[in-house]
Scaffold this motif. Sequence first.
Motif, PDB file in Angstrom:
ATOM      1  N   THR A  19      12.094   1.492 -13.406  1.00  0.00           N
ATOM      2  CA  THR A  19      11.311   2.153 -14.464  1.00  0.00           C
ATOM      3  C   THR A  19       9.899   1.586 -14.530  1.00  0.00           C
ATOM      4  OG1 THR A  19      13.332   2.553 -15.741  1.00  0.00           O
ATOM      5  CG2 THR A  19      11.252   2.637 -16.947  1.00  0.00           C
ATOM      6  N   ASP A  20       9.798   0.247 -14.516  1.00  0.00           N
ATOM      7  CA  ASP A  20       8.493  -0.417 -14.579  1.00  0.00           C
ATOM      8  C   ASP A  20       7.640  -0.087 -13.352  1.00  0.00           C
ATOM      9  OD1 ASP A  20       9.381  -1.530 -16.926  1.00  0.00           O
ATOM     10  OD2 ASP A  20       9.827  -3.506 -16.080  1.00  0.00           O
ATOM     11  N   LEU A  21       8.294  -0.046 -12.178  1.00  0.00           N
ATOM     12  CA  LEU A  21       7.591   0.236 -10.927  1.00  0.00           C
ATOM     13  C   LEU A  21       6.999   1.648 -10.944  1.00  0.00           C
ATOM     14  CD1 LEU A  21       7.069  -1.128  -8.138  1.00  0.00           C
ATOM     15  CD2 LEU A  21       9.144   0.011  -7.320  1.00  0.00           C
ATOM     16  N   THR A  22       7.783   2.596 -11.450  1.00  0.00           N
ATOM     17  CA  THR A  22       7.333   3.995 -11.508  1.00  0.00           C
ATOM     18  C   THR A  22       6.106   4.136 -12.422  1.00  0.00           C
ATOM     19  OG1 THR A  22       9.630   4.681 -11.179  1.00  0.00           O
ATOM     20  CG2 THR A  22       8.100   6.368 -11.917  1.00  0.00           C
ATOM     21  N   LEU A  23       6.131   3.437 -13.528  1.00  0.00           N
ATOM     22  CA  LEU A  23       4.992   3.487 -14.447  1.00  0.00           C
ATOM     23  C   LEU A  23       3.761   2.832 -13.813  1.00  0.00           C
ATOM     24  CD1 LEU A  23       3.845   4.170 -17.245  1.00  0.00           C
ATOM     25  CD2 LEU A  23       4.713   1.957 -18.064  1.00  0.00           C
ATOM     26  N   LYS A  24       3.991   1.684 -13.187  1.00  0.00           N
ATOM     27  CA  LYS A  24       2.872   0.944 -12.588  1.00  0.00           C
ATOM     28  C   LYS A  24       2.206   1.732 -11.462  1.00  0.00           C
ATOM     29  CE  LYS A  24       3.066  -2.353  -9.353  1.00  0.00           C
ATOM     30  NZ  LYS A  24       3.306  -3.575  -8.581  1.00  0.00           N
ATOM     31  N   VAL A  55      12.835  11.724  -7.366  1.00  0.00           N
ATOM     32  CA  VAL A  55      13.674  10.701  -6.725  1.00  0.00           C
ATOM     33  C   VAL A  55      12.757   9.549  -6.323  1.00  0.00           C
ATOM     34  CG1 VAL A  55      15.141  10.121  -4.755  1.00  0.00           C
ATOM     35  CG2 VAL A  55      15.395  12.346  -5.886  1.00  0.00           C
ATOM     36  N   LEU A  56      13.066   8.355  -6.817  1.00  0.00           N
ATOM     37  CA  LEU A  56      12.333   7.156  -6.416  1.00  0.00           C
ATOM     38  C   LEU A  56      13.106   6.529  -5.267  1.00  0.00           C
ATOM     39  CD1 LEU A  56       9.977   5.140  -7.103  1.00  0.00           C
ATOM     40  CD2 LEU A  56      11.675   3.863  -8.440  1.00  0.00           C
ATOM     41  N   LYS A  57      12.473   6.411  -4.105  1.00  0.00           N
ATOM     42  CA  LYS A  57      13.152   5.879  -2.910  1.00  0.00           C
ATOM     43  C   LYS A  57      12.541   4.544  -2.525  1.00  0.00           C
ATOM     44  CE  LYS A  57      14.932   7.177   1.616  1.00  0.00           C
ATOM     45  NZ  LYS A  57      16.330   7.165   1.238  1.00  0.00           N
ATOM     46  N   ILE A  58      13.377   3.512  -2.500  1.00  0.00           N
ATOM     47  CA  ILE A  58      12.959   2.171  -2.083  1.00  0.00           C
ATOM     48  C   ILE A  58      13.611   1.903  -0.727  1.00  0.00           C
ATOM     49  CG2 ILE A  58      12.682  -0.232  -2.840  1.00  0.00           C
ATOM     50  CD1 ILE A  58      11.990   1.643  -5.117  1.00  0.00           C
ATOM     51  N   MET A  59      12.803   1.789   0.325  1.00  0.00           N
ATOM     52  CA  MET A  59      13.338   1.538   1.666  1.00  0.00           C
ATOM     53  C   MET A  59      13.758   0.081   1.807  1.00  0.00           C
ATOM     54  SD  MET A  59      13.108   4.419   3.328  1.00  0.00           S
ATOM     55  CE  MET A  59      13.322   3.930   5.029  1.00  0.00           C
ATOM     56  N   GLY A  96      -3.715   7.502  -5.101  1.00  0.00           N
ATOM     57  CA  GLY A  96      -3.749   8.522  -4.056  1.00  0.00           C
ATOM     58  C   GLY A  96      -2.949   8.225  -2.799  1.00  0.00           C
ATOM     59  N   GLN A  97      -2.128   7.174  -2.816  1.00  0.00           N
ATOM     60  CA  GLN A  97      -1.321   6.832  -1.633  1.00  0.00           C
ATOM     61  C   GLN A  97       0.040   7.543  -1.676  1.00  0.00           C
ATOM     62  OE1 GLN A  97      -2.892   4.743   0.661  1.00  0.00           O
ATOM     63  NE2 GLN A  97      -4.537   5.066  -0.819  1.00  0.00           N
ATOM     64  N   LEU A  98       0.518   7.987  -0.500  1.00  0.00           N
ATOM     65  CA  LEU A  98       1.824   8.651  -0.449  1.00  0.00           C
ATOM     66  C   LEU A  98       2.977   7.655  -0.362  1.00  0.00           C
ATOM     67  CD1 LEU A  98       1.102  11.723   1.851  1.00  0.00           C
ATOM     68  CD2 LEU A  98       1.261  11.640  -0.643  1.00  0.00           C
ATOM     69  N   MET A  99       2.667   6.396  -0.058  1.00  0.00           N
ATOM     70  CA  MET A  99       3.679   5.336  -0.057  1.00  0.00           C
ATOM     71  C   MET A  99       2.993   4.030  -0.409  1.00  0.00           C
ATOM     72  SD  MET A  99       4.434   5.395   4.042  1.00  0.00           S
ATOM     73  CE  MET A  99       4.289   3.734   4.666  1.00  0.00           C
ATOM     74  N   SER A 100       3.777   3.111  -0.962  1.00  0.00           N
ATOM     75  CA  SER A 100       3.196   1.838  -1.384  1.00  0.00           C
ATOM     76  C   SER A 100       4.111   0.702  -0.955  1.00  0.00           C
ATOM     77  CB  SER A 100       3.032   1.828  -2.917  1.00  0.00           C
ATOM     78  OG  SER A 100       2.437   0.622  -3.340  1.00  0.00           O
ATOM     79  N   MET A 101       3.539  -0.325  -0.345  1.00  0.00           N
ATOM     80  CA  MET A 101       4.309  -1.507   0.045  1.00  0.00           C
ATOM     81  C   MET A 101       4.288  -2.496  -1.126  1.00  0.00           C
ATOM     82  SD  MET A 101       5.512  -0.892   2.994  1.00  0.00           S
ATOM     83  CE  MET A 101       5.250   0.201   4.394  1.00  0.00           C
ATOM     84  N   GLN A 111      10.794  -9.796  -1.268  1.00  0.00           N
ATOM     85  CA  GLN A 111      10.667  -9.108   0.013  1.00  0.00           C
ATOM     86  C   GLN A 111       9.786  -7.875  -0.183  1.00  0.00           C
ATOM     87  OE1 GLN A 111      14.120  -9.048   2.818  1.00  0.00           O
ATOM     88  NE2 GLN A 111      15.337  -9.316   0.975  1.00  0.00           N
ATOM     89  N   THR A 112       9.230  -7.384   0.907  1.00  0.00           N
ATOM     90  CA  THR A 112       8.351  -6.212   0.822  1.00  0.00           C
ATOM     91  C   THR A 112       9.141  -4.947   1.123  1.00  0.00           C
ATOM     92  OG1 THR A 112       6.445  -7.537   1.471  1.00  0.00           O
ATOM     93  CG2 THR A 112       6.238  -5.157   1.704  1.00  0.00           C
ATOM     94  N   TYR A 113       9.054  -3.999   0.204  1.00  0.00           N
ATOM     95  CA  TYR A 113       9.763  -2.729   0.330  1.00  0.00           C
ATOM     96  C   TYR A 113       8.769  -1.571   0.258  1.00  0.00           C
ATOM     97  CZ  TYR A 113      13.663  -5.731  -1.199  1.00  0.00           C
ATOM     98  OH  TYR A 113      14.584  -6.739  -1.324  1.00  0.00           O
ATOM     99  N   CYS A 114       9.021  -0.550   1.062  1.00  0.00           N
ATOM    100  CA  CYS A 114       8.219   0.662   0.987  1.00  0.00           C
ATOM    101  C   CYS A 114       8.747   1.525  -0.159  1.00  0.00           C
ATOM    102  CB  CYS A 114       8.295   1.442   2.295  1.00  0.00           C
ATOM    103  SG  CYS A 114       7.469   3.046   2.226  1.00  0.00           S
ATOM    104  N   VAL A 115       7.853   1.917  -1.059  1.00  0.00           N
ATOM    105  CA  VAL A 115       8.236   2.701  -2.234  1.00  0.00           C
ATOM    106  C   VAL A 115       7.592   4.084  -2.147  1.00  0.00           C
ATOM    107  CG1 VAL A 115       8.116   2.845  -4.761  1.00  0.00           C
ATOM    108  CG2 VAL A 115       8.380   0.605  -3.643  1.00  0.00           C
ATOM    109  N   ARG A 116       8.414   5.123  -2.373  1.00  0.00           N
ATOM    110  CA  ARG A 116       7.890   6.491  -2.447  1.00  0.00           C
ATOM    111  C   ARG A 116       8.544   7.216  -3.624  1.00  0.00           C
ATOM    112  NH1 ARG A 116       8.988   8.214   3.738  1.00  0.00           N
ATOM    113  NH2 ARG A 116      10.727   6.851   3.284  1.00  0.00           N
TER     114      ARG A 116
END
Length: 359
Positions: A19-24, A55-59, A96-101, A111-116
Motif C-alpha cells: 500500500t505504501d509503495l503504491t502511494l509513494k 495489479v501491483l507486480k513485484i518481480m 513517468g517510468q513504466l517500471m521502478s527498481m 533486496q532490489t525488486y522491479c515494481v510495476r
Amino acid sequence: MDNATAADPRPTLTLQQATDLTLKLYGVTTAEISTLPSYYDQNFFLVDNEGTKYVLKIMNSEESKKATLLEVQTSAMSFLHQHGVPAQTAVPTSSGQLMSMEKIDCGHGAQTYCVRLLTYLPGKTVAESPMTTRDLYHVGKLVASMDKSLQQMVSPNQDVFQRNDVVWSLSNIPLIENYISVMDGDPLQDVIKAVIEQYKSQVQPKLSSFQKGIIHGDTNDQNIIVTPVGNGHHNVSGMLDFSLLSNDCYVFEVAITIMYAMLENARPLDVGGAVLAGWESIMTLNEDERDSLFLLVLGRLCQSLVYGRYNAQKNPTKNKKYILSTAKTGFRLLAQLWELGKKEVESKWFADASTFSDN
C-alpha cells in the motif's frame, strides 16, 4: 530453477508495504488490497479511491537484475495491447517510468525488486472456467494471433529474447533429469524418464525444422482470462504474465496451451483438437511439428510436475498451493496420455481439429 542462495529471491511484502509503495511511486491511494497467486513473484490486486482496479507486480530479485529484459517485456505488453491483444499495460510512475527498481526489506535483508503497476483485466482464469471446445478454439486462435503480432515488434534490445537458459523452454526437456530425484518412489517416475528419452530420440533431431519467433512461453490456465458470454461460452478477455517471452518454437506455444487447458477440463482429450484448430486458423504447423506435438505436451506436463514438486519441497511455505496446482490432476493426466499412446491421442486431435470452421 535452483535459487539456493542465502536470501530468498521471492518478494514477501506485507499488505501495508504494498500500500505504501503504491502511494509513494504512483500517488495512488489504496482503498482495497489483497494478494494474488504467483509462482516466483508477488502480485497484489488493489482498488483506488475512485474504484479503479490495478495489479501491483513485484518481480523476484533474481529476475529484477535483468532490467533490459523487463523493459522489453513491458514494451511488448503495450505493443500487443495496441494491436488488439487483451494484454495488461504498465501504468507510469509519478515521474513517468513504466517500471521502478526498489530496494525493499522483506524480513531477510534489503533486496532490489522491479515494481510495476499494471492495468486490471476483468474475468476469470481458464483454470476457474468450464471451457467448451468452441472456447478452446478461440484460445488457440488468440494465442496464435498474439505470436503473429509479435513478429511485427521492433526493439533495439530484441536479442534479450534469445534465452537458451530458460529451464521451462521445451527445448530443455532433458534438464528435467537434474531434478528427477524428487520423484523417487513415485510410480510415474519411470514414465517421466521414458518421455525424456523419447523426446531426445524423436523430437530433438527435428528441432531445426520447427518454425521460430517470439512466443509468450507460458500460456497456462492461470495466465489466460475469459469472460462468460452466455450459453455456457466464453470470450478470451486477457493474456497475463509475459515474463517468459522468448525467441522459441511456435509449436512449443501450441503444446503448452493444450497441456494446461487439459488440466481442468472434464474431457481432456477433447482439448487438443480445438486448440490446434484455433492456432492453425492463423498459422499452420508443418509435418515435423505435428508429429512432435504429443511428446511436447507430455514434456511440458513432466516439467510442470517435476519442477512443481522440487520448488514445493525447497520452499514449503511459499505459494505451495499455486506451485503444485498442476499436480492435482496432472499425474492422472500423464498416466492416461501415456497409456493411450502417441498414435491414438494424435489421431483424435487431428481428426477433431479438422471438424472446426472459423466462426
